[in-house]
Scaffold this active site. Structure first.
Site, short mmCIF file in Angstrom:
data_model
loop_
_atom_site.label_atom_id
_atom_site.label_comp_id
_atom_site.label_asym_id
_atom_site.label_seq_id
_atom_site.Cartn_x
_atom_site.Cartn_y
_atom_site.Cartn_z
N ARG A 82 0.84 -1.21 0.00
CA ARG A 82 0.00 0.00 0.00
C ARG A 82 0.87 1.26 0.00
NH1 ARG A 82 -3.38 -3.38 -1.16
NH2 ARG A 82 -5.24 -3.84 0.06
N LYS A 132 -6.45 1.61 0.92
CA LYS A 132 -7.45 0.55 0.84
C LYS A 132 -7.20 -0.50 1.92
CE LYS A 132 -9.23 -2.95 -2.29
NZ LYS A 132 -9.04 -3.61 -3.58
#
Length: 108
Positions: A55, A90
């Site tokens: 991420r 996310k």
């Protein structure tokens, strides 16, 4: 290693006269590692640390090394770290992120 990757990419870009870009993300923490396969072996890493590092990369900026707060705590004495701010990721929510800018002169 990430800083060296950036420098090497610049050299390769000049050598081949092609603009190449890279995003790098780093997070620190526990992982599980193992070997998979019975005929063709493959080594892999699993865990939330791997997911968070991914991420960091995917939500980073081209040409930058984005690091997590955990990594910052480990490297800030030896490296120049610039706050980026909170970034929505996310499956993670908002995480405080930083850019790794270079080695400190006095850390050698």
């Amino acid at each position: 290693f990430a800083l060296d990757m950036q420098q090497e990419l610049k050299l390769i870009s000049r050598e081949f006269e092609r603009e190449l870009d890279i995003r790098i993300g780093i997070h620190s923490g526990p992982v599980t590692a193992g070997v998979i396969g019975t005929r063709k072996f493959s080594h892999d890493l699993w865990g939330d640390t791997v997911n968070t590092a991914s991420r960091m990369e995917s939500n980073g900026e081209v040409g930058a090394i984005q690091i997590s707060e955990q990594t910052k705590a480990l490297v800030e004495d030896a490296f120049i770290v610039q706050p980026r701010g909170e970034v929505a990721m996310k499956g993670k929510g908002k995480l405080m992120t930083y850019f790794l800018c270079g080695a400190r002169e006095d850390s050698h």
